[in-house]
Design a protein around this motif. Structure first.
Motif, PDB file in Angstrom:
ATOM      1  N   GLY A 129       0.800  -1.183   0.000  1.00 22.92           N
ATOM      2  CA  GLY A 129       0.000   0.000   0.000  1.00 22.92           C
ATOM      3  C   GLY A 129       0.852   1.259   0.000  1.00 22.92           C
ATOM      4  O   GLY A 129       2.047   1.246  -0.276  1.00 22.92           O
ATOM      5  N   CYS A 130       0.215   2.319   0.330  1.00 18.55           N
ATOM      6  CA  CYS A 130       0.859   3.632   0.317  1.00 18.55           C
ATOM      7  C   CYS A 130       2.023   3.704   1.305  1.00 18.55           C
ATOM      8  O   CYS A 130       3.051   4.310   1.018  1.00 18.55           O
ATOM      9  CB  CYS A 130      -0.179   4.701   0.621  1.00 18.55           C
ATOM     10  SG  CYS A 130       0.380   6.363   0.235  1.00 18.55           S
ATOM     11  N   ARG A 131       1.883   3.088   2.471  1.00 19.21           N
ATOM     12  CA  ARG A 131       2.955   3.106   3.471  1.00 19.21           C
ATOM     13  C   ARG A 131       4.220   2.457   2.908  1.00 19.21           C
ATOM     14  O   ARG A 131       5.323   2.964   3.092  1.00 19.21           O
ATOM     15  CB  ARG A 131       2.489   2.404   4.750  1.00 19.21           C
ATOM     16  CG  ARG A 131       3.549   2.125   5.799  1.00 19.21           C
ATOM     17  CD  ARG A 131       4.495   3.243   6.186  1.00 19.21           C
ATOM     18  NE  ARG A 131       3.894   4.462   6.623  1.00 19.21           N
ATOM     19  CZ  ARG A 131       4.523   5.650   6.578  1.00 19.21           C
ATOM     20  NH1 ARG A 131       5.742   5.771   6.123  1.00 19.21           N
ATOM     21  NH2 ARG A 131       3.929   6.725   6.987  1.00 19.21           N
ATOM     22  N   GLU A 132       4.065   1.355   2.199  1.00 18.85           N
ATOM     23  CA  GLU A 132       5.226   0.673   1.631  1.00 18.85           C
ATOM     24  C   GLU A 132       5.922   1.547   0.589  1.00 18.85           C
ATOM     25  O   GLU A 132       7.147   1.591   0.510  1.00 18.85           O
ATOM     26  CB  GLU A 132       4.820  -0.675   1.012  1.00 18.85           C
ATOM     27  CG  GLU A 132       4.450  -1.732   2.034  1.00 18.85           C
ATOM     28  CD  GLU A 132       3.033  -1.590   2.584  1.00 18.85           C
ATOM     29  OE1 GLU A 132       2.206  -0.835   2.012  1.00 18.85           O
ATOM     30  OE2 GLU A 132       2.747  -2.225   3.613  1.00 18.85           O
ATOM     31  N   ILE A 133       5.137   2.239  -0.210  1.00 18.14           N
ATOM     32  CA  ILE A 133       5.716   3.127  -1.224  1.00 18.14           C
ATOM     33  C   ILE A 133       6.437   4.292  -0.555  1.00 18.14           C
ATOM     34  O   ILE A 133       7.536   4.671  -0.958  1.00 18.14           O
ATOM     35  CB  ILE A 133       4.623   3.615  -2.200  1.00 18.14           C
ATOM     36  CG1 ILE A 133       4.071   2.426  -2.994  1.00 18.14           C
ATOM     37  CG2 ILE A 133       5.171   4.682  -3.136  1.00 18.14           C
ATOM     38  CD1 ILE A 133       2.824   2.741  -3.782  1.00 18.14           C
ATOM     39  N   MET A 134       5.828   4.845   0.494  1.00 17.50           N
ATOM     40  CA  MET A 134       6.473   5.938   1.231  1.00 17.50           C
ATOM     41  C   MET A 134       7.780   5.454   1.859  1.00 17.50           C
ATOM     42  O   MET A 134       8.795   6.149   1.805  1.00 17.50           O
ATOM     43  CB  MET A 134       5.541   6.480   2.312  1.00 17.50           C
ATOM     44  CG  MET A 134       6.153   7.584   3.159  1.00 17.50           C
ATOM     45  SD  MET A 134       6.469   9.115   2.278  1.00 17.50           S
ATOM     46  CE  MET A 134       4.854   9.838   2.358  1.00 17.50           C
TER      47      MET A 134
END
Length: 155
Positions: A1-6
């Motif tokens: 999700g977004c956390r992994e990309i961040m």
């Protein structure tokens, strides 16, 4: 999700652009069952949850707060027409509220001068085939001016 990309961006010292809090064609499924009258509050809570999650990440530098808010057909660009979608007909105050909430949270985290807030739309540079002018681009300019006049922070 977004956390992994961040996290990937942080690990590689890459700047991260978040896309998007409010999008005319997308909404969490659980929001679809709620009346339009409750959706603005839900939208603001969604923004708050996302900003709580990401606002302190050093590589988070900008966000498309609102995406695709303009109707594709702009007969009078000086009076921008907003599109409708899952949100219902998008009231102009929702857009201002989304920007104000995002900016408020960035400022509260001490990052108000570090996170850029954008409004995004597609085909903004398309020429109106009947008139040969950039009606949607002109409409976006006028809409951005309206938001700025309401005290909305745009970059």
């Amino acid at each position: 999700g977004c956390r992994e990309i961040m996290d990937l961006a942080n690990d590689h010292q890459l700047k991260f652009r978040h896309h998007t809090f409010v999008w005319h064609t997308s909404m969490a499924g659980w929001m679809l069952n709620k009346p339009v009258s409750q959706r603005q509050d839900m939208m603001l809570k969604h923004i708050e949850a996302n900003m709580d999650e990401f606002v302190n990440d050093a590589f988070f530098w900008c966000i498309d707060v609102v995406n695709e808010v303009l109707n594709d057909v702009q007969n009078d660009p000086t009076s921008p027409k907003l599109r409708s979608g899952y949100w219902g007909d998008i009231p102009s105050d929702w857009v201002a509220a989304a920007f104000k909430k995002t900016h408020e949270m960035a400022v509260a985290a001490g990052r108000g001068d570090k996170i850029r807030l954008f409004i995004n739309d597609y085909s903004i540079n398309s020429i109106d085939t009947c008139c040969g002018i950039y009606k949607k681009a002109n409409a976006m300019y006028h809409y951005a001016q309206q938001l700025l006049n309401k005290g909305v922070v745009l970059h």
